[in-house]
Motif scaffolding. Structure first.
Motif, PDB file in Angstrom:
ATOM      1  N   LEU A   1     -33.417  60.025   3.787  1.00  0.00           N
ATOM      2  CA  LEU A   1     -34.526  60.278   2.868  1.00  0.00           C
ATOM      3  C   LEU A   1     -35.770  60.757   3.608  1.00  0.00           C
ATOM      4  N   ALA A   2     -36.047  60.157   4.769  1.00  0.00           N
ATOM      5  CA  ALA A   2     -37.231  60.544   5.538  1.00  0.00           C
ATOM      6  C   ALA A   2     -37.134  61.989   6.016  1.00  0.00           C
ATOM      7  N   PHE A   3     -35.963  62.349   6.561  1.00  0.00           N
ATOM      8  CA  PHE A   3     -35.805  63.723   7.045  1.00  0.00           C
ATOM      9  C   PHE A   3     -35.827  64.726   5.889  1.00  0.00           C
ATOM     10  N   SER A   4     -35.291  64.323   4.747  1.00  0.00           N
ATOM     11  CA  SER A   4     -35.301  65.230   3.595  1.00  0.00           C
ATOM     12  C   SER A   4     -36.729  65.485   3.130  1.00  0.00           C
ATOM     13  N   ILE A   5     -37.558  64.446   3.134  1.00  0.00           N
ATOM     14  CA  ILE A   5     -38.951  64.613   2.709  1.00  0.00           C
ATOM     15  C   ILE A   5     -39.711  65.490   3.694  1.00  0.00           C
ATOM     16  N   LEU A   6     -39.483  65.251   5.005  1.00  0.00           N
ATOM     17  CA  LEU A   6     -40.197  66.033   6.013  1.00  0.00           C
ATOM     18  C   LEU A   6     -39.806  67.499   5.979  1.00  0.00           C
ATOM     19  N   LEU A   7     -38.559  67.786   5.639  1.00  0.00           N
ATOM     20  CA  LEU A   7     -38.100  69.162   5.645  1.00  0.00           C
ATOM     21  C   LEU A   7     -38.442  69.898   4.346  1.00  0.00           C
ATOM     22  N   MET A   8     -38.385  69.202   3.237  1.00  0.00           N
ATOM     23  CA  MET A   8     -38.531  69.852   1.947  1.00  0.00           C
ATOM     24  C   MET A   8     -39.910  69.652   1.327  1.00  0.00           C
ATOM     25  N   HIS A   9     -40.615  68.594   1.702  1.00  0.00           N
ATOM     26  CA  HIS A   9     -41.924  68.317   1.111  1.00  0.00           C
ATOM     27  C   HIS A   9     -42.924  68.057   2.234  1.00  0.00           C
ATOM     28  N   LYS A  10     -43.236  69.117   2.978  1.00  0.00           N
ATOM     29  CA  LYS A  10     -44.121  68.960   4.128  1.00  0.00           C
ATOM     30  C   LYS A  10     -45.562  68.675   3.707  1.00  0.00           C
TER      31      LYS A  10
ATOM     32  N   LEU B   1     -46.507  66.766   1.258  1.00  0.00           N
ATOM     33  CA  LEU B   1     -46.588  65.540   0.466  1.00  0.00           C
ATOM     34  C   LEU B   1     -47.669  64.627   1.038  1.00  0.00           C
ATOM     35  N   PRO B   2     -48.557  64.086   0.203  1.00  0.00           N
ATOM     36  CA  PRO B   2     -49.612  63.199   0.710  1.00  0.00           C
ATOM     37  C   PRO B   2     -49.028  61.974   1.418  1.00  0.00           C
ATOM     38  N   ILE B   3     -49.760  61.494   2.414  1.00  0.00           N
ATOM     39  CA  ILE B   3     -49.289  60.353   3.195  1.00  0.00           C
ATOM     40  C   ILE B   3     -49.177  59.104   2.340  1.00  0.00           C
ATOM     41  N   SER B   4     -50.021  58.983   1.308  1.00  0.00           N
ATOM     42  CA  SER B   4     -49.959  57.812   0.430  1.00  0.00           C
ATOM     43  C   SER B   4     -48.642  57.786  -0.350  1.00  0.00           C
TER      44      SER B   4
END
Length: 284
Positions: A88-97, A99-102
């Motif tokens: 999930l973490a890698f998917s967010i970093l790759l697809m939703h760069k 995305l707010p840190i909160s």
């Protein structure tokens, strides 16, 4: 799902073994407490302690394996959840760069709760199956074949003064169930009326089984003749009413002394007093 499929049948069998090895501990402890005077009189403290430790070791061996299996499942579930969180973490970093840190922190916070939730769900479902072993044992007793009804009449008629005391074991074999091994094999004994005999043997040799075969407590192969009458031709209710046994451990019912002496109310007070007088338990 694969972890649960592998873990559930194994831990269920271990729970069954754990229950079987726990029962001797309770039985030994109860018997030791009740027999403290006898144990001390024969100076058998070391023997009792050694037997108790043996039962405890058998239970601890099974229980430790069951604890190890629980930790094995916990580690596998944590690894699966950790892999999911990493994916999930890698998917967010790759697809939703952008995305707010909160929001990212909130997603990770809820993801980490999956470790405990998934593990709790698997453990709860396995615990339900483990506790069903108790239901299995109850069902085993429910499915036991009932004994002969007291209303069944004997094939042969017996006299009121029966038995006199002549007992013949003719090629007797005895076992406690149809699937259990034979405890007694091809026993042939002839006992005359008023004859006193002693049966000597180590624990488990079958001394008590001979007495139980007289009362038809389990499956009997062969013949037991009492005064020439085969016990299989006598109704179970009549057989056990006419044959008595004095156990080595007396049992008193929680009632009056008269009820203990005559639980079926068949004798008068005079007959009971005479019986007590004959065994020197009554003094005028």
């Amino acid at each position: 799902q694969r972890v649960r499929r592998i873990y559930t049948p194994a831990v269920r069998d271990m729970k069954r073994l754990e229950s079987l090895t726990r029962s001797p501990i309770y039985s030994h402890l109860s018997a030791s407490i009740q027999g403290v005077p006898m144990i001390r009189s024969y100076a058998a403290q070391e023997t009792c302690i050694r037997d108790f430790f043996r039962c405890l070791d058998e239970h601890s061996r099974v229980y430790s394996v069951m604890l190890g299996m629980n930790r094995w499942s916990a580690m596998r579930i944590e690894c699966v959840v950790a892999g999911f969180v990493g994916f999930l973490a890698f998917s967010i970093l790759l697809m939703h760069k952008n995305l707010p840190i909160s929001d990212l922190s909130l997603i990770f916070a809820y993801s980490f709760t999956l470790v405990g939730s998934v593990q709790w769900i698997v453990r709860l479902s396995v615990d339900v199956m483990m506790q069903m072993t108790s239901a299995e044992r109850v069902i085993e007793y429910i499915d036991l074949k009932p004994e002969e009804s007291p209303n069944v009449d004997s094939v042969v008629s017996i006299a009121p003064q029966w038995p006199i005391g002549a007992i013949i074991f003719d090629n007797l074999s005895f076992r406690y169930s149809s699937t259990a091994p034979w405890v007694l094999k091809n026993i042939s004994i002839s006992i005359q009326p008023n004859e006193k005999i002693g049966i000597v043997g180590r624990t488990g040799a079958g001394k008590s089984s001979i007495i139980q075969s007289l009362f038809r407590m389990a499956e009997v192969d062969g013949r037991i003749l009492i005064d020439g009458i085969d016990t299989k031709q006598i109704a179970l209710y009549d057989l056990r009413r006419h044959v008595s046994i004095i156990p080595q451990d007396p049992v008193l019912f929680n009632d009056t002394l008269r009820i203990n002496l005559d639980p079926f109310g068949e004798y008068s007070d005079i007959e009971i007093w005479n019986a007590l007088d004959e065994v020197k338990l009554y003094t005028k």
